[in-house]
Design an enzyme around this catalytic site. Structure first.
Site, short mmCIF file in Angstrom:
data_model
loop_
_atom_site.label_atom_id
_atom_site.label_comp_id
_atom_site.label_asym_id
_atom_site.label_seq_id
_atom_site.Cartn_x
_atom_site.Cartn_y
_atom_site.Cartn_z
N ARG A 168 3.45 -3.09 -0.76
CA ARG A 168 4.84 -3.42 -1.15
C ARG A 168 5.05 -3.06 -2.61
NH1 ARG A 168 9.10 -3.78 1.54
NH2 ARG A 168 8.27 -5.34 2.99
N ARG A 198 2.62 5.80 6.04
CA ARG A 198 2.33 4.86 4.95
C ARG A 198 1.20 3.90 5.26
NH1 ARG A 198 7.21 0.35 4.61
NH2 ARG A 198 7.36 -0.08 6.84
N HIS A 250 9.94 6.50 -1.05
CA HIS A 250 10.66 5.22 -1.11
C HIS A 250 10.31 4.47 -2.40
CE1 HIS A 250 11.79 1.17 0.14
NE2 HIS A 250 12.13 1.54 1.34
N ASP A 292 21.91 -2.02 0.27
CA ASP A 292 21.06 -1.19 1.12
C ASP A 292 21.92 -0.04 1.62
OD1 ASP A 292 18.68 -2.05 3.78
OD2 ASP A 292 19.11 -0.17 2.73
N GLU A 312 15.51 6.05 -3.64
CA GLU A 312 14.60 6.80 -2.76
C GLU A 312 15.17 8.18 -2.47
OE1 GLU A 312 14.75 2.46 -0.63
OE2 GLU A 312 14.33 4.19 0.66
O1 TA6 Z 1 14.94 1.81 2.15
C1 TA6 Z 1 15.59 0.62 2.33
C2 TA6 Z 1 15.03 -0.07 3.56
O2 TA6 Z 1 15.22 0.72 4.68
C3 TA6 Z 1 15.64 -1.45 3.70
O3 TA6 Z 1 16.48 -1.53 4.80
C4 TA6 Z 1 14.44 -2.39 3.79
O4 TA6 Z 1 14.08 -2.64 5.08
C5 TA6 Z 1 13.39 -1.60 3.03
O5 TA6 Z 1 13.60 -0.27 3.41
C6 TA6 Z 1 11.98 -2.05 3.16
O6 TA6 Z 1 11.46 -1.77 4.40
P1 TA6 Z 1 9.97 -2.29 4.75
O7 TA6 Z 1 9.69 -1.79 6.13
O8 TA6 Z 1 9.04 -1.71 3.74
O9 TA6 Z 1 10.02 -3.79 4.67
#
Ligand code: TA6
Length: 279
Positions: A55, A78, A147, A192, A251
């Site tokens: 994260r 990932r 991301h 978002d 991103e």
């Molecule tokens: O990039 C934004 C997003 O798609 C959000 O909707 C949120 O879910 C974030 O990614 C994080 O996703 P994750 O699967 O890493 O919790």
């Protein structure tokens, strides 16, 4: 060297900067220039194990973005252990590390492909995701995204510019299509958004840390801006309740309506350059 959770991590030190990259996800978790705070946010609650994405830092999203019924979120790249192909120090003092995504059962529903990822470290960070379609007769359709989680001093003192007039899909409003009206976007609640048809560089102005972050890209038609806000932050097990105040994701990729359709034998190059300047 062993990183957190005993996941193998590569540390690269240059005259300007230090970077930490986990083989797990070819995940750049840390980039810091001398005399500057870290560029990338990394959650204190992140998991560091084979089954979960890290994260923070720069997750490599491939071959799908977002939720897929029965297949989880944001693809499989990932959570794979990537191979280090080569580490190349250059005469100018920069260092390039090339990773490749190992073959995996999850890829069986796609035409054969290879994915390489090159991280070049200097006073800025250059990233290149290279997808090659090995098939002689079948197109390869996929989404990709770098991301990136940026560290900021205080989200309420941050603005994001470069997206004015660009259409976006607002995930907070059930993907309603909107157009950006602001020169400088401020974030005061959950955001978002998938900005579509944009090649523009984006600038993050952080008045608390006194720095500007510049995100330049090519081979990418989508820009995603994300901050979970307080409620989503509390729902995420690997994210601290107040950490939304210290990060923003900007991103670069090709997602949603802008998935890449790669012809047989074709290659796509998603390139991103991250740099900073004092404000
Ligand atoms: O990039 C934004 C997003 O798609 C959000 O909707 C949120 O879910 C974030 O990614 C994080 O996703 P994750 O699967 O890493 O919790």
């Amino acid at each position: 060297m062993d990183g957190r959770g005993e996941l193998p991590m590569l540390e690269v030190i240059t005259a300007w900067s230090t970077v930490g990259i986990y083989l797990h996800g070819a995940h750049v978790a840390h980039f810091q220039k001398r005399d500057e705070p870290p560029l990338l946010f990394l959650s204190q609650c992140s998991r560091f194990d084979q089954d979960h994405p890290i994260r923070g830092g720069i997750p490599v999203i491939f071959p799908w973005f977002g939720h897929r019924e029965g297949m989880g979120q944001h693809g499989f790249a990932r959570v794979k252990t990537w191979e280090v192909k080569e580490v190349v120090p250059a005469a100018d003092g920069s260092v390039s590390v090339k990773f490749c995504l190992p073959e995996s059962p999850e890829a069986s529903s796609y035409p054969p492909f290879t994915v390489d990822y090159v991280v070049t470290v200097s006073d800025s960070l250059h990233l290149e995701l290279i997808v090659h379609n090995l098939s002689k007769d079948e197109a390869l359709t996929f989404e990709d995204c770098l991301h990136t989680y940026f560290e900021v001093g205080d989200i309420s003192a941050v603005t994001i510019s470069g997206l004015k007039g660009v259409k976006y899909l607002d995930k907070v409003a059930n993907f309603a299509e909107r157009a950006e009206t602001k020169d400088a976007i401020a974030i005061s609640s959950e955001v978002d958004r998938v900005y579509i048809n944009t090649l523009a560089p984006v600038e993050i102005r952080d008045s608390k840390l006194g720095r500007k972050i510049l995100v330049e890209k090519s081979g990418s038609n989508s820009t995603v801006v994300w901050n979970p806000g307080i409620t989503k932050a509390q729902q995420m097990p690997d994210f601290g309740n107040d950490e939304y105040q210290r990060m923003v994701c900007v991103e670069s990729g090709n997602v949603g309506p802008q998935a890449v359709k790669l012809a047989p034998g074709g290659t796509s190059n998603l390139k991103v350059k991250l740099s900073t300047e004092p404000m």
